[in-house]
Design a protein around this motif. Structure first.
Motif, PDB file in Angstrom:
ATOM      1  N   ILE A   1       1.474  -0.727  -9.850  1.00 19.60           N
ATOM      2  CA  ILE A   1       2.733  -0.081 -10.218  1.00 19.60           C
ATOM      3  C   ILE A   1       3.773  -1.194 -10.291  1.00 19.60           C
ATOM      4  N   ILE A   2       4.239  -1.478 -11.486  1.00 18.93           N
ATOM      5  CA  ILE A   2       5.217  -2.547 -11.701  1.00 18.93           C
ATOM      6  C   ILE A   2       6.458  -1.906 -12.307  1.00 18.93           C
ATOM      7  N   ASP A   3       7.532  -1.874 -11.526  1.00 22.45           N
ATOM      8  CA  ASP A   3       8.765  -1.218 -11.954  1.00 22.45           C
ATOM      9  C   ASP A   3       9.937  -2.157 -11.657  1.00 22.45           C
ATOM     10  N   PHE A   4      10.488  -2.749 -12.703  1.00 24.53           N
ATOM     11  CA  PHE A   4      11.553  -3.734 -12.542  1.00 24.53           C
ATOM     12  C   PHE A   4      12.860  -3.132 -12.037  1.00 24.53           C
ATOM     13  N   SER A   5      12.976  -1.820 -11.987  1.00 27.19           N
ATOM     14  CA  SER A   5      14.225  -1.230 -11.497  1.00 27.19           C
ATOM     15  C   SER A   5      14.421  -1.481  -9.998  1.00 27.19           C
ATOM     16  N   TYR A   6      13.379  -1.905  -9.302  1.00 24.96           N
ATOM     17  CA  TYR A   6      13.493  -2.214  -7.872  1.00 24.96           C
ATOM     18  C   TYR A   6      13.607  -3.708  -7.609  1.00 24.96           C
ATOM     19  N   ALA A   7      13.582  -4.524  -8.647  1.00 23.10           N
ATOM     20  CA  ALA A   7      13.644  -5.976  -8.484  1.00 23.10           C
ATOM     21  C   ALA A   7      15.029  -6.412  -8.031  1.00 23.10           C
ATOM     22  N   ILE A   8      15.050  -7.430  -7.188  1.00 25.48           N
ATOM     23  CA  ILE A   8      16.319  -8.044  -6.786  1.00 25.48           C
ATOM     24  C   ILE A   8      16.307  -9.497  -7.243  1.00 25.48           C
ATOM     25  N   LYS A   9      17.485  -9.986  -7.561  1.00 30.46           N
ATOM     26  CA  LYS A   9      17.614 -11.366  -8.019  1.00 30.46           C
ATOM     27  C   LYS A   9      17.713 -12.306  -6.832  1.00 30.46           C
TER      28      LYS A   9
ATOM     29  N   LYS B   1      24.627  -5.749  -4.137  1.00 22.44           N
ATOM     30  CA  LYS B   1      25.509  -5.090  -5.094  1.00 22.44           C
ATOM     31  C   LYS B   1      24.890  -5.023  -6.483  1.00 22.44           C
ATOM     32  N   GLY B   2      23.561  -5.047  -6.542  1.00 26.49           N
ATOM     33  CA  GLY B   2      22.832  -4.861  -7.788  1.00 26.49           C
ATOM     34  C   GLY B   2      22.874  -6.012  -8.770  1.00 26.49           C
ATOM     35  N   GLU B   3      23.924  -6.800  -8.753  1.00 30.94           N
ATOM     36  CA  GLU B   3      24.079  -7.863  -9.751  1.00 30.94           C
ATOM     37  C   GLU B   3      24.064  -9.261  -9.146  1.00 30.94           C
ATOM     38  N   GLU B   4      24.455  -9.384  -7.907  1.00 25.08           N
ATOM     39  CA  GLU B   4      24.535 -10.696  -7.282  1.00 25.08           C
ATOM     40  C   GLU B   4      23.164 -11.107  -6.761  1.00 25.08           C
TER      41      GLU B   4
ATOM     42  N   ARG C   1       0.846  -1.198   0.000  1.00 22.84           N
ATOM     43  CA  ARG C   1       0.000   0.000   0.000  1.00 22.84           C
ATOM     44  C   ARG C   1       0.883   1.250   0.000  1.00 22.84           C
ATOM     45  N   ASN C   2       1.971   1.180   0.759  1.00 22.75           N
ATOM     46  CA  ASN C   2       2.912   2.296   0.836  1.00 22.75           C
ATOM     47  C   ASN C   2       4.087   1.985  -0.094  1.00 22.75           C
ATOM     48  N   TYR C   3       3.900   2.313  -1.352  1.00 30.25           N
ATOM     49  CA  TYR C   3       4.890   1.952  -2.364  1.00 30.25           C
ATOM     50  C   TYR C   3       6.212   2.677  -2.161  1.00 30.25           C
ATOM     51  N   SER C   4       6.186   3.920  -1.699  1.00 28.97           N
ATOM     52  CA  SER C   4       7.460   4.635  -1.499  1.00 28.97           C
ATOM     53  C   SER C   4       8.293   3.969  -0.413  1.00 28.97           C
ATOM     54  N   ALA C   5       7.658   3.447   0.637  1.00 31.08           N
ATOM     55  CA  ALA C   5       8.406   2.726   1.675  1.00 31.08           C
ATOM     56  C   ALA C   5       9.004   1.435   1.098  1.00 31.08           C
ATOM     57  N   SER C   6       8.244   0.757   0.240  1.00 29.28           N
ATOM     58  CA  SER C   6       8.750  -0.488  -0.343  1.00 29.28           C
ATOM     59  C   SER C   6       9.965  -0.216  -1.234  1.00 29.28           C
ATOM     60  N   LYS C   7       9.956   0.897  -1.948  1.00 30.98           N
ATOM     61  CA  LYS C   7      11.098   1.228  -2.805  1.00 30.98           C
ATOM     62  C   LYS C   7      12.352   1.432  -1.956  1.00 30.98           C
ATOM     63  N   GLU C   8      12.206   2.055  -0.793  1.00 31.95           N
ATOM     64  CA  GLU C   8      13.356   2.236   0.098  1.00 31.95           C
ATOM     65  C   GLU C   8      13.914   0.897   0.556  1.00 31.95           C
ATOM     66  N   ILE C   9      13.015  -0.006   0.946  1.00 28.87           N
ATOM     67  CA  ILE C   9      13.436  -1.350   1.382  1.00 28.87           C
ATOM     68  C   ILE C   9      14.193  -2.050   0.260  1.00 28.87           C
ATOM     69  N   PHE C  10      13.613  -2.062  -0.920  1.00 33.47           N
ATOM     70  CA  PHE C  10      14.235  -2.777  -2.036  1.00 33.47           C
ATOM     71  C   PHE C  10      15.515  -2.090  -2.517  1.00 33.47           C
ATOM     72  N   ASN C  11      15.603  -0.775  -2.415  1.00 30.93           N
ATOM     73  CA  ASN C  11      16.860  -0.099  -2.743  1.00 30.93           C
ATOM     74  C   ASN C  11      17.970  -0.538  -1.800  1.00 30.93           C
ATOM     75  N   GLU C  12      17.656  -0.671  -0.510  1.00 32.22           N
ATOM     76  CA  GLU C  12      18.651  -1.146   0.459  1.00 32.22           C
ATOM     77  C   GLU C  12      19.070  -2.579   0.133  1.00 32.22           C
ATOM     78  N   TRP C  13      18.097  -3.423  -0.210  1.00 31.89           N
ATOM     79  CA  TRP C  13      18.424  -4.805  -0.572  1.00 31.89           C
ATOM     80  C   TRP C  13      19.281  -4.848  -1.834  1.00 31.89           C
TER      81      TRP C  13
END
Length: 186
Positions: free
Chosen positions: A149-157, A35-38, A18-30
């Motif tokens: 809102i589907i934005d793959f730039s926040y996806a982690i592998k 390291k973005g690629e691992e 529901r709070n998408y901006s908070a989720s983006k912060e969490i996923f940015n930290e992850w």
């Protein structure tokens, strides 16, 4: 939880927020931690707890849990890797204090388990999947693609996901907490 399957691409396990901006912060930290690629499996773990659950499990008497027709998704730290990193850095195991935060989500299976089973079949070979936040544009509207809102730039592998029968969970497994009635955990 939301599953995205596209032929020729790795599957996606989306977490609805529901709070998408908070989720983006969490996923940015992850993403920073991975390291973005691992793969993020070094610090994060995803477990599915599926039926059958122990006979005395509270979900079988809970209307809110569809009387046990569903499953749990448990997301938390990869404790084994955390302990190994601590020991490798010189902390003695007997001096180690590890505090964790995890989250679980109950998923009703009113219409069967097709999406869960498809996700399992696509991840069983450990080729990977994406874990990502999914935002809801308008909570008063149905959860349909045009309202997400589907934005793959926040996806982690992620590489690993485990599927465990609830009645097979043993003593020290962190997932065991979901089998205890949350009303009795206070």
């Amino acid at each position: 939880m939301l599953y995205l399957f596209y032929p020729g691409y790795v599957p996606v396990l989306g977490l609805l927020y529901r709070n998408y901006s908070a989720s983006k912060e969490i996923f940015n930290e992850w993403k920073k931690l991975s390291k973005g690629e691992e793969f993020a499996d070094e610090f994060l773990k995803v477990d599915y707890l599926v039926p059958p659950f122990p006979n005395e499990c509270w979900v079988y008497t809970s209307k809110e849990r569809n009387y046990g027709k569903g499953y749990f998704v448990f997301i938390g730290p990869n404790v084994d890797k955390s302990i190994n990193r601590a020991i490798t850095s010189g902390i003695k195991q007997e001096e180690l204090l590890l505090t964790t935060v995890s989250r679980y989500q109950w998923m009703d299976e009113m219409n069967g388990s097709y999406n869960r089973d498809m996700f399992k079949s696509l991840t069983v070979n450990k080729t990977g999947y994406y874990l990502m936040p999914i935002g809801i544009k308008n909570e008063n509207k149905p959860i349909k693609e045009e309202n997400l809102i589907i934005d793959f730039s926040y996806a982690i592998k992620m590489k690993n996901v485990t599927f465990k029968n609830g009645d097979q969970i043993k003593g020290n497994d962190f997932c065991k907490i979901v089998l205890r009635n949350p009303e009795n955990n206070a």
